[in-house]
Design an enzyme around this catalytic site. Structure first.
Site, PDB file in Angstrom:
ATOM      1  N   GLU A  35       3.293  -6.643   5.908  1.00  0.00           N
ATOM      2  CA  GLU A  35       2.086  -6.258   5.196  1.00  0.00           C
ATOM      3  C   GLU A  35       2.408  -5.980   3.842  1.00  0.00           C
ATOM      4  O   GLU A  35       1.971  -6.432   2.697  1.00  0.00           O
ATOM      5  CB  GLU A  35       1.213  -5.130   5.711  1.00  0.00           C
ATOM      6  CG  GLU A  35       0.827  -5.537   6.869  1.00  0.00           C
ATOM      7  CD  GLU A  35       0.626  -4.253   7.805  1.00  0.00           C
ATOM      8  OE1 GLU A  35       1.275  -3.548   8.203  1.00  0.00           O
ATOM      9  OE2 GLU A  35      -0.575  -4.137   8.037  1.00  0.00           O
ATOM     10  N   ARG A  40      -1.963  -0.600  -0.765  1.00  0.00           N
ATOM     11  CA  ARG A  40      -2.679  -0.913   0.499  1.00  0.00           C
ATOM     12  C   ARG A  40      -4.031  -0.245   0.522  1.00  0.00           C
ATOM     13  O   ARG A  40      -3.859   1.017   0.480  1.00  0.00           O
ATOM     14  CB  ARG A  40      -2.092  -0.820   1.693  1.00  0.00           C
ATOM     15  CG  ARG A  40      -2.698  -1.145   2.981  1.00  0.00           C
ATOM     16  CD  ARG A  40      -2.012  -0.814   4.099  1.00  0.00           C
ATOM     17  NE  ARG A  40      -2.892  -1.229   5.222  1.00  0.00           N
ATOM     18  CZ  ARG A  40      -2.061  -1.151   6.456  1.00  0.00           C
ATOM     19  NH1 ARG A  40      -0.944  -0.778   6.455  1.00  0.00           N
ATOM     20  NH2 ARG A  40      -2.541  -1.754   7.684  1.00  0.00           N
ATOM     21  N   ASN A  98       1.747   2.543   0.223  1.00  0.00           N
ATOM     22  CA  ASN A  98       0.812   2.814   1.443  1.00  0.00           C
ATOM     23  C   ASN A  98       0.573   4.050   1.750  1.00  0.00           C
ATOM     24  O   ASN A  98       1.375   4.723   2.406  1.00  0.00           O
ATOM     25  CB  ASN A  98       1.431   1.806   2.474  1.00  0.00           C
ATOM     26  CG  ASN A  98       0.517   1.620   3.745  1.00  0.00           C
ATOM     27  OD1 ASN A  98      -0.447   2.237   3.759  1.00  0.00           O
ATOM     28  ND2 ASN A  98       1.020   0.841   4.639  1.00  0.00           N
ATOM     29  N   HIS A 101      -6.772  -4.155   9.518  1.00  0.00           N
ATOM     30  CA  HIS A 101      -5.565  -4.907   9.683  1.00  0.00           C
ATOM     31  C   HIS A 101      -5.698  -6.277   9.256  1.00  0.00           C
ATOM     32  O   HIS A 101      -4.748  -7.258   9.322  1.00  0.00           O
ATOM     33  CB  HIS A 101      -5.108  -5.082  11.092  1.00  0.00           C
ATOM     34  CG  HIS A 101      -4.616  -3.868  11.750  1.00  0.00           C
ATOM     35  ND1 HIS A 101      -4.632  -3.553  13.283  1.00  0.00           N
ATOM     36  CD2 HIS A 101      -3.845  -2.703  11.401  1.00  0.00           C
ATOM     37  CE1 HIS A 101      -4.154  -2.485  13.696  1.00  0.00           C
ATOM     38  NE2 HIS A 101      -3.706  -1.980  12.432  1.00  0.00           N
ATOM     39  N   ARG A 120      -6.410   6.173  19.908  1.00  0.00           N
ATOM     40  CA  ARG A 120      -7.652   5.829  19.636  1.00  0.00           C
ATOM     41  C   ARG A 120      -8.330   5.097  20.781  1.00  0.00           C
ATOM     42  O   ARG A 120      -7.802   4.410  21.583  1.00  0.00           O
ATOM     43  CB  ARG A 120      -8.132   4.711  18.342  1.00  0.00           C
ATOM     44  CG  ARG A 120      -7.913   5.708  16.986  1.00  0.00           C
ATOM     45  CD  ARG A 120      -8.046   4.536  16.021  1.00  0.00           C
ATOM     46  NE  ARG A 120      -6.788   4.768  15.253  1.00  0.00           N
ATOM     47  CZ  ARG A 120      -6.408   3.819  14.443  1.00  0.00           C
ATOM     48  NH1 ARG A 120      -7.067   2.535  14.068  1.00  0.00           N
ATOM     49  NH2 ARG A 120      -4.967   3.973  13.830  1.00  0.00           N
TER      50      ARG A 120
END
Ligand code: AMP
Length: 404
Positions: A389, A92, A11, A183, A244
């Site tokens: 994940e 990923r 990832n 996500h 963010r």
């Protein structure tokens, strides 16, 4: 794939590379680690093997390729049994565009397609492709066995009314301007685990999945499929995040750009790196800091209040999209899994929807524990489920690459 075969999961962020070796059948993580500050003078790597943690400084300005080279030559060479069993590599990949929603075996054509998506995900896809190239170099004998799993993939089921922006239609048709959602790997994992918890097929599951980490997004899942999600064209839309801003009035950027004479890069930094919890608190993007200080610091309190207010609004809206036929709300991600405060403040606002917090259960659900946090008599249930994940990527990769 033989019983002992494992998957290396990678990832990549712009300056980081997370890696783990996972046994897809037993679901065991054999090795996991993180190379950080890649490209910078203080590049370093840390890893965990058999419960022990290790750290090492990499050469200054080490690249993603250097980091993986270190993994193969320094870490895996000490554990030849680990290296020998790696059968495939799962990556990923943030953005699959409209073309790639399913996990996909990587070849030159697919990699070239991913490069065409760089402009849609400039902060993420170039790093993902760097990781793919680094893996091909580090494991040349597995070059055919690299698989991309897309963070946008789970949201491929969004209906047009959820993914279209009310902008001129030609922007969608000509440039792919639409909401994609991110996500997805985490939301898919949470949906699968929740279905298991509830003992019902995923195809019959209606739920709201709240992934609250440094990045945060929330997804409405109907009959096991994503029908709306808070991130959009980029991962900047939606909830308040660490740095963010989430949803803002788009015309505000025109105002600020003019007022402060901002360049495009400065505008991007403003909404991606200087806003959210950091922007509001003017101190930290780290939720632990906000939690520790909100009672004594006015700006931390406001940051927390804005965070909760917006999260509750999304949950209310998504409950309506699901006709309030909710099997569960699930909290995951660093904040969702660990912050009893966020879960308590959110659930206290949701009594009107039929949620009733069980504070003892809520306090116990942390440090990787899963569990229900509402009372048994509540009309609707809420759970904490740690996301994984890497496991999803490992399983998809094993499925696609098949046997040795
Ligand atoms: P993630 O991106 O999923 O790793 O989540 C990172 C976020 O989780 C950061 O804002 C952390 O401050 C937050 N976090 C981790 N542990 C806790 C905790 N015990 N309480 C509150 N927030 C936490």
């Amino acid at each position: 794939m033989s019983n002992s075969s494992t998957i290396l999961v990678i990832n990549c962020g712009s300056s980081s590379l997370k890696f783990s070796i996972i046994h897809p059948q037993t679901e065991e993580t054999l090795l996991s680690g993180l190379a950080e500050c890649l490209g910078l003078t203080e590049a370093k790597i840390s890893w965990k093997y058999q419960g022990e943690k290790y750290h090492h400084a990499l050469a200054p300005k080490a690249t993603h390729t250097d980091a993986l080279h270190f993994v193969t030559t320094m870490i895996l060479s000490q554990h030849p049994e680990l290296k020998a069993h790696i059968h495939a590599i799962g990556h990923r990949v943030t953005h699959g565009g409209e073309k790639y929603s399913q996990p996909t075996r990587l070849n030159e054509q697919v990699i070239a397609d991913l490069a065409t998506l760089f402009e849609l995900a400039p902060l993420h896809n170039p790093a993902n492709v760097m990781g793919i190239r680094a893996a091909q170099q580090a494991f040349p004998h597995l070059a055919e066995n690299n698989v991309a799993v897309f963070d946008t993939g789970f949201h491929a089921t969004l209906p047009a009314h959820a993914y279209l922006y009310p902008l001129p239609m030609r922007f969608y048709e000509e440039y792919g301007v639409r909401r994609y959602g991110f996500h997805g790997i985490s939301h898919y994992y949470i949906a699968t685990k929740t279905a298991e918890y509830l003992g019902k097929p995923r195809s019959a599951l209606n739920m709201i999945s709240c992934h609250l980490g440094n990045g945060a997004s929330i997804t409405a899942i109907k009959n096991g499929e994503s029908i709306d999600t808070s991130m959009g064209f980029t991962p900047c839309e939606g909830l308040v995040m660490g740095t963010r801003c989430g949803d803002i009035d788009p015309a505000l950027l025109i105002y600020l750009k003019q007022k402060l004479n901002l360049t495009t890069e400065q505008t991007s930094d403003l909404i991606n790196k200087q806003s959210g919890l950091l922007g509001l608190s003017e101190q930290s993007s780290d939720f632990r800091y906000i939690t520790e200080n909100y009672e004594k610091d006015e700006k931390c309190r406001l940051a927390l209040e804005v965070y909760i207010h917006r999260l509750v609004k999304y949950i209310g809206a998504y409950a309506m999209l699901l006709d309030n036929q909710l099997d569960a709300i699930v909290f995951t991600g660093g904040i969702g899994e660990n912050s009893e405060l966020v879960r308590r403040l959110v659930l206290e606002k949701l009594t009107i929807l039929g949620f009733e917090l069980d504070q003892e259960r809520n306090l116990n659900a942390r440090f990787g524990n899963s569990g229900k946090i509402t009372t048994d008599k509540a009309h609707h249930s809420a759970y904490v489920i740690p996301t994984n994940e890497e496991l999803v990527i490992a399983k998809y990769t094993a499925e696609l690459v098949g046997s040795k």
